[in-house]
Design a protein around this motif. Structure first.
Motif, PDB file in Angstrom:
ATOM      1  N   THR A   7       0.796  -1.383   0.167  1.00 27.93           N
ATOM      2  CA  THR A   7      -0.061   0.080  -0.101  1.00 27.93           C
ATOM      3  C   THR A   7       0.787   1.157   0.048  1.00 27.93           C
ATOM      4  O   THR A   7       0.601   2.474  -0.724  1.00 27.93           O
ATOM      5  CB  THR A   7      -0.905  -0.103   1.140  1.00 27.93           C
ATOM      6  N   GLN A   8       2.010   1.171   0.781  1.00 31.14           N
ATOM      7  CA  GLN A   8       2.859   2.325   0.734  1.00 31.14           C
ATOM      8  C   GLN A   8       3.528   2.597  -0.541  1.00 31.14           C
ATOM      9  O   GLN A   8       3.705   3.660  -1.116  1.00 31.14           O
ATOM     10  CB  GLN A   8       3.969   2.167   1.784  1.00 31.14           C
ATOM     11  N   PHE A   9       3.807   1.441  -1.409  1.00 33.71           N
ATOM     12  CA  PHE A   9       4.191   1.504  -2.785  1.00 33.71           C
ATOM     13  C   PHE A   9       3.316   2.251  -3.539  1.00 33.71           C
ATOM     14  O   PHE A   9       3.665   3.023  -4.249  1.00 33.71           O
ATOM     15  CB  PHE A   9       4.657   0.081  -3.273  1.00 33.71           C
ATOM     16  N   GLN A  10       2.001   1.836  -3.525  1.00 32.12           N
ATOM     17  CA  GLN A  10       1.076   2.298  -4.582  1.00 32.12           C
ATOM     18  C   GLN A  10       0.625   3.800  -4.079  1.00 32.12           C
ATOM     19  O   GLN A  10       0.680   4.629  -4.951  1.00 32.12           O
ATOM     20  CB  GLN A  10      -0.215   1.620  -4.305  1.00 32.12           C
ATOM     21  N   LEU A  11       1.101   4.319  -2.880  1.00 25.67           N
ATOM     22  CA  LEU A  11       1.026   5.697  -2.552  1.00 25.67           C
ATOM     23  C   LEU A  11       2.104   6.492  -3.240  1.00 25.67           C
ATOM     24  O   LEU A  11       1.959   7.305  -3.735  1.00 25.67           O
ATOM     25  CB  LEU A  11       0.628   5.977  -0.850  1.00 25.67           C
ATOM     26  N   PHE A  12       3.111   5.743  -3.126  1.00 25.32           N
ATOM     27  CA  PHE A  12       4.522   6.312  -3.495  1.00 25.32           C
ATOM     28  C   PHE A  12       4.304   6.884  -5.144  1.00 25.32           C
ATOM     29  O   PHE A  12       5.034   7.648  -5.575  1.00 25.32           O
ATOM     30  CB  PHE A  12       5.771   5.646  -3.041  1.00 25.32           C
ATOM     31  N   ARG A  13       3.745   5.790  -5.546  1.00 25.93           N
ATOM     32  CA  ARG A  13       3.424   5.795  -7.206  1.00 25.93           C
ATOM     33  C   ARG A  13       2.803   7.134  -7.558  1.00 25.93           C
ATOM     34  O   ARG A  13       2.820   7.697  -8.639  1.00 25.93           O
ATOM     35  CB  ARG A  13       2.705   4.704  -7.892  1.00 25.93           C
ATOM     36  N   ILE A  14       2.180   7.810  -6.407  1.00 22.02           N
ATOM     37  CA  ILE A  14       1.433   9.188  -6.896  1.00 22.02           C
ATOM     38  C   ILE A  14       2.218  10.273  -7.049  1.00 22.02           C
ATOM     39  O   ILE A  14       2.155  11.207  -7.581  1.00 22.02           O
ATOM     40  CB  ILE A  14       0.182   9.291  -5.944  1.00 22.02           C
ATOM     41  N   VAL A  15       3.308  10.130  -6.310  1.00 17.47           N
ATOM     42  CA  VAL A  15       4.384  11.200  -6.132  1.00 17.47           C
ATOM     43  C   VAL A  15       4.767  12.116  -7.356  1.00 17.47           C
ATOM     44  O   VAL A  15       4.492  13.311  -7.403  1.00 17.47           O
ATOM     45  CB  VAL A  15       5.574  10.949  -5.407  1.00 17.47           C
ATOM     46  N   PRO A  16       4.850  11.434  -8.513  1.00  9.24           N
ATOM     47  CA  PRO A  16       5.209  12.092  -9.819  1.00  9.24           C
ATOM     48  C   PRO A  16       4.416  12.909 -10.289  1.00  9.24           C
ATOM     49  O   PRO A  16       4.455  13.778 -11.321  1.00  9.24           O
ATOM     50  CB  PRO A  16       5.838  11.028 -10.577  1.00  9.24           C
ATOM     51  N   TYR A  17       3.201  12.606 -10.154  1.00 10.31           N
ATOM     52  CA  TYR A  17       1.783  13.240 -10.310  1.00 10.31           C
ATOM     53  C   TYR A  17       1.057  14.167  -9.525  1.00 10.31           C
ATOM     54  O   TYR A  17       0.288  15.229  -9.811  1.00 10.31           O
ATOM     55  CB  TYR A  17       0.880  12.329 -10.729  1.00 10.31           C
ATOM     56  N   CYS A  18       1.893  14.737  -8.344  1.00  7.61           N
ATOM     57  CA  CYS A  18       1.160  15.752  -7.550  1.00  7.61           C
ATOM     58  C   CYS A  18       1.652  17.011  -7.927  1.00  7.61           C
ATOM     59  O   CYS A  18       2.768  17.426  -8.279  1.00  7.61           O
ATOM     60  CB  CYS A  18       2.073  15.388  -6.083  1.00  7.61           C
ATOM     61  N   ARG A  19       0.799  17.688  -8.295  1.00  7.74           N
ATOM     62  CA  ARG A  19       0.504  19.317  -8.757  1.00  7.74           C
ATOM     63  C   ARG A  19       0.536  20.183  -7.887  1.00  7.74           C
ATOM     64  O   ARG A  19       0.572  21.601  -8.134  1.00  7.74           O
ATOM     65  CB  ARG A  19      -0.309  19.391  -9.770  1.00  7.74           C
ATOM     66  N   SER A  20       0.132  19.879  -6.437  1.00  9.71           N
ATOM     67  CA  SER A  20       0.359  20.938  -5.447  1.00  9.71           C
ATOM     68  C   SER A  20       1.003  20.644  -4.099  1.00  9.71           C
ATOM     69  O   SER A  20       1.029  19.067  -4.112  1.00  9.71           O
ATOM     70  CB  SER A  20      -1.450  21.246  -5.081  1.00  9.71           C
TER      71      SER A  20
END
Length: 331
Positions: free
Chosen positions: A297-310
């Protein structure tokens, strides 16, 4: 594909050719009703057949460079349907004909009315959660039947390294509030040190968030917005659900006062209930998953990081990754 969330535009009442959004064989039969809200960068159009009340959704690639990925996603959606996974039927595909987007790849799919699981969590009851958990477990058991070997650990390590090397859009200007670049690096180091062996390789949805699971009016589930890529595993689909149910990703857009107030607490309690019900059904199938689910689950959350615009969203993701280690409600 559901039209639940829309951008508020008025019905266009023009055929796809007049709006420059036609496939060559539309022949004036399809009317643009409105544009739907999506998260992938693709355009989503709700279309109606001119002479009846039959609706469909047209998904248009967000850029010429994204065409191949959207083709892969369409192919995956067809594969999932062939396996019996409930999802919108693909109706046709092709390249847009005319207009500014001429030559852009798109495909049409069945329009599915339904309520996403985020809304179910807010408005449902425990009996409903039990039914939803049973349907989710049945789908995941079907995906488990396609397991063939395990994913190479290097796929996970390469993905972690790639994310660590990517600067999120919100930090591209050189700003670094709260030393978030350091937090990204520390998270990558923590994840890279985990054991990535033994993760089953199987068919998988790829992005099984609560926003991508719809509950139809008859109570059955429908899955939308499949994700392409090499990291296909039924275990990762379970972890993606827990990205919402335990990582609380689906609460990201709530104002701070609502997230910490009664509404947010109620949603977190409901999500934990659904997670526990799902776990009780999946544990007999995958007893080894129990000890691996936090890190997945931590890995899946980490995959969001490159798309964070704020800054707010990036901070939220990094904090939730840390909080999962302290979450006593985790199955």
């Amino acid at each position: 594909m559901s039209g639940k969330a829309v951008d508020g535009t008025a019905a266009a009442h023009a055929d796809t050719a007049a709006t420059g959004l036609a496939l060559p064989d539309d022949d004036g039969r399809l009317i643009l009703v409105k544009e739907l809200h999506g998260h992938s960068g693709c355009r989503l159009l709700l279309l109606r057949e001119r002479d009846c009340d039959a609706y469909r959704v047209r998904k248009i690639s967000g850029s010429a460079g994204y065409d191949s990925r959207l083709r892969d996603q369409r192919h995956k959606q067809c594969e999932m349907a062939a396996l019996g996974l409930p999802c919108p039927a693909v109706l046709k595909e092709g390249l847009l004909d005319g207009g500014d987007l001429a030559g852009r790849y798109c495909f049409d799919m069945e329009y599915v009315q339904g309520q996403n699981l985020g809304d179910v969590l807010e408005h449902g009851d425990s009996a409903l959660f039990d039914t939803v958990a049973g349907s989710l477990a049945a789908t995941l058991r079907g995906l488990a039947a396609t397991t063939s070997g395990c994913l190479p650990p290097g796929l996970f390590l390469d993905k972690i390294a790639a994310i660590a090397a990517t600067i999120p859009p919100c930090l591209e200007s050189g700003r670094d509030p709260g030393r978030m670049r350091e937090a990204i690096s520390e998270t990558a180091t923590h994840l890279a040190a985990q054991d990535w062996s033994g993760i089953p390789a199987s068919q998988g949805h790829g992005d099984m968030t609560v926003e991508n699971v719809l509950r139809r009016p008859d109570g059955t589930l429908c899955f939308i917005d499949f994700l392409d890529g090499p990291l296909n595993s039924c275990w990762l689909d379970v972890a993606k659900l827990h990205q919402d149910l335990q990582g609380h990703w689906f609460l990201r857009n709530l104002p701070d006062e609502q997230r910490s107030g009664p509404r947010g607490r109620g949603l977190r309690i409901a999500a934990a209930k659904l997670a526990a019900l799902l776990h009780s059904r999946l544990h007999p199938l995958w007893p080894d998953l129990h000890g691996r689910l936090r890190v997945l689950t931590q890995f899946q959350l980490f995959r969001i990081v490159p798309y964070c615009r704020s800054d707010e969203i990036l901070s939220f993701v990094l904090q939730r990754i840390r909080d999962i280690d302290k979450d006593a409600t985790f199955p």
